[in-house]
Design an enzyme around this catalytic site. Structure first.
Site, PDB file in Angstrom:
ATOM      1  N   TYR A 198     -11.341  20.850 -15.461  1.00  0.00           N
ATOM      2  CA  TYR A 198     -11.887  19.520 -15.737  1.00  0.00           C
ATOM      3  C   TYR A 198     -13.120  19.292 -14.853  1.00  0.00           C
ATOM      4  CZ  TYR A 198     -12.192  14.460 -15.985  1.00  0.00           C
ATOM      5  OH  TYR A 198     -12.650  13.183 -16.149  1.00  0.00           O
ATOM      6  N   ARG A 244       0.836  -1.202   0.000  1.00  0.00           N
ATOM      7  CA  ARG A 244       0.000   0.000   0.000  1.00  0.00           C
ATOM      8  C   ARG A 244       0.870   1.252   0.000  1.00  0.00           C
ATOM      9  NH1 ARG A 244      -1.870   1.346   4.628  1.00  0.00           N
ATOM     10  NH2 ARG A 244      -2.894  -0.627   5.095  1.00  0.00           N
ATOM     11  N   ASP A 275      -2.439  20.962 -13.622  1.00  0.00           N
ATOM     12  CA  ASP A 275      -2.910  19.745 -14.279  1.00  0.00           C
ATOM     13  C   ASP A 275      -2.360  19.771 -15.708  1.00  0.00           C
ATOM     14  OD1 ASP A 275      -4.334  17.779 -15.656  1.00  0.00           O
ATOM     15  OD2 ASP A 275      -6.103  18.003 -14.387  1.00  0.00           O
ATOM     16  N   LYS A 294      -4.794   9.170 -19.826  1.00  0.00           N
ATOM     17  CA  LYS A 294      -4.858   9.828 -21.130  1.00  0.00           C
ATOM     18  C   LYS A 294      -3.526   9.640 -21.870  1.00  0.00           C
ATOM     19  CE  LYS A 294      -8.761  11.100 -19.301  1.00  0.00           C
ATOM     20  NZ  LYS A 294      -8.927  12.368 -18.618  1.00  0.00           N
TER      21      LYS A 294
HETATM   22  C1  PLP Z   1      -9.399  12.725 -17.312  1.00  0.00           C
HETATM   23  C2  PLP Z   1      -8.883  13.931 -16.588  1.00  0.00           C
HETATM   24  C3  PLP Z   1      -8.779  13.949 -15.196  1.00  0.00           C
HETATM   25  C4  PLP Z   1      -9.265  12.798 -14.319  1.00  0.00           C
HETATM   26  O1  PLP Z   1      -8.563  11.644 -14.576  1.00  0.00           O
HETATM   27  P1  PLP Z   1      -9.140  10.130 -14.361  1.00  0.00           P
HETATM   28  O2  PLP Z   1      -7.973   9.296 -14.672  1.00  0.00           O
HETATM   29  O3  PLP Z   1     -10.296   9.985 -15.306  1.00  0.00           O
HETATM   30  O4  PLP Z   1      -9.577  10.044 -12.946  1.00  0.00           O
HETATM   31  C5  PLP Z   1      -8.241  15.078 -14.582  1.00  0.00           C
HETATM   32  N1  PLP Z   1      -7.841  16.143 -15.319  1.00  0.00           N
HETATM   33  C6  PLP Z   1      -7.951  16.167 -16.664  1.00  0.00           C
HETATM   34  C7  PLP Z   1      -7.497  17.369 -17.408  1.00  0.00           C
HETATM   35  C8  PLP Z   1      -8.471  15.072 -17.344  1.00  0.00           C
HETATM   36  O5  PLP Z   1      -8.570  15.104 -18.681  1.00  0.00           O
END
Ligand code: PLP
Length: 388
Positions: free
Chosen positions: A106, A53, A178, A203
């Site tokens: 987001y 963990r 982000d 992504k």
């Molecule tokens: C998809 C996304 C998230 C969240 O990510 P998950 O892996 O779906 O939890 C956060 N920020 C951005 C810009 C995103 O495109």
């Protein structure tokens, strides 16, 4: 001793992450370590890993690779992008602390900050960070954390990381960026003044749309160590198998980003010149919000774009139905091209009025351009536009 990997370029760091680390068999590709527990050397003498963990070898290799790519001191890999953002907010913020986030961040981050602040975990304020007056007003409230997300989703608006970070630091805030849309190949937020970078690794970093993961990368080791305590406390971490797959996806990061971006630029040119398209949004376009900032802040304009169809609303479902290659789905950053209708998909959770304020019309479509042959992509758009 100087670390010989420190001077390597990003494409090389991504390809070679974790290679040749296996001492037992000399396997070039690192092994997967599913074990949840690790044998002590002897009484009171743990090894580097004790219980999974907290950390494990497969996860650690991804953390080291992404930390190097972003130029950070350390990183923490989590089980999805939202758990990374949740982890950092829960670790840093107490009930009187404020987080300032972009009004068009987001949707999941918006919902998370909004719902936790309604329960009194901390306070949240959403502002248009491209408006200097609104930004200054928000910073005057002395936030503890400022989230920046650039380019924005789905309109690809760009804000100035260096400028916002400088102002946020003046009031004592930590700056979290982000960087999901750009990846460290195209944008290095820590070098521009940010304290922490986060990604949805789901992504571009993985790039194959077959796992969920998130990451936090820290400029400062002490903050990373403090947040890791919370990560272990809450239990936010990624499995060994997903870590292994993610490291494998990372190897092609630089190549994928480069080629997807070339494809995207051609899709942008095609759409801009098509009579049935009303507006196109991409940081490469001179009229795009923040184009001048994008030119100096980013190494490229990325492979996400959005556009509006000209003409009647009935055209939109017809156009989507006629597409054969672009798949109607709401993720992004994979090798396959996807198309998404924000009003009914990614942004359906926010009110029609809030969408209107954010400039997200019901005619808007977002594309994540993949690695297919560009002539097939353009032909697909061409034939689908011909039927409307
Ligand atoms: C998809 C996304 C998230 C969240 O990510 P998950 O892996 O779906 O939890 C956060 N920020 C951005 C810009 C995103 O495109």
């Amino acid at each position: 001793m100087a670390n010989p990997t420190e001077s390597l370029n990003q494409g090389t760091i991504a390809v070679r992450g974790g290679l040749n680390t296996d001492e037992q068999y000399g396997s070039v590709i690192p092994v997967i370590t599913p074990s949840t527990c690790y044998r002590y050397h002897e009484f009171a003498t743990p090894r580097e890993f004790d219980y999974a963990r907290k950390s494990n070898p497969s996860r650690r290799l991804v953390e080291e690779t992404v930390a190097k790519l972003e130029g950070g001191a350390d990183a923490i890999l989590t089980n999805c992008g939202m758990s990374a953002i949740h982890l950092i907010s829960i670790s840093l913020l107490t009930p009187n602390d404020l987080v300032v986030a972009p009004h068009d961040c987001y949707g999941g981050s918006y919902r998370l900050f909004n719902s936790l602040s309604q329960r009194g975990y901390f306070k949240a304020k959403f502002v248009d960070q491209s408006d200097p007056v609104a930004l200054k007003e928000a910073l005057n409230l002395k936030p503890k954390l400022v989230l920046i997300e650039t380019p924005s989703n789905p309109l690809l608006r760009v804000v100035d990381i260096y400028e916002i970070a400088k102002q946020a630091h003046e009031v004592g805030a930590l700056v979290l960026v982000d960087n999901t849309f750009m990846t460290p190949i195209l944008q290095k937020p820590l070098a521009l003044g940010a304290d922490i970078v986060t990604h949805s690794c789901t992504k571009f970093l993985n790039g194959h749309s077959d796992l969920l993961a998130g990451i936090l990368v820290f400029k400062d080791q002490q903050l990373a160590t403090d947040v890791l305590w919370w990560a272990n406390n809450i239990g936010t971490l990624t499995s060994s198998f997903d870590s292994f797959l993610l490291l494998r996806g990372l190897r092609t990061l630089s190549a994928r980003i480069t080629l997807q971006q070339i494809n995207a630029q051609k899709v942008v040119e095609f759409l801009v010149n098509h009579p049935k398209i009303a507006n196109v949004y991409h940081p490469s376009l001179p009229l795009n919000h923040g184009h001048e900032i994008a030119k100096k802040q980013q190494k490229g304009f990325g492979s996400l774009l959005s556009f509006e169809l000209a003409g009647k609303a009935e055209a939109l479902p017809k156009f989507l139905k006629a597409l054969n290659i672009f798949t109607l789905a709401q993720s992004l950053g994979g090798v396959e091209s996807l198309i998404c209708h924000p009003a009914t998909m990614t942004h359906s959770g926010i009110t029609a009025e809030a969408r209107k304020t954010a400039g997200i019309s019901d005619q808007l479509l977002r594309i994540s351009v993949g690695l297919e042959d560009i002539s097939d992509l353009l032909n697909d758009l061409q034939q689908a536009l011909a039927v409307i």
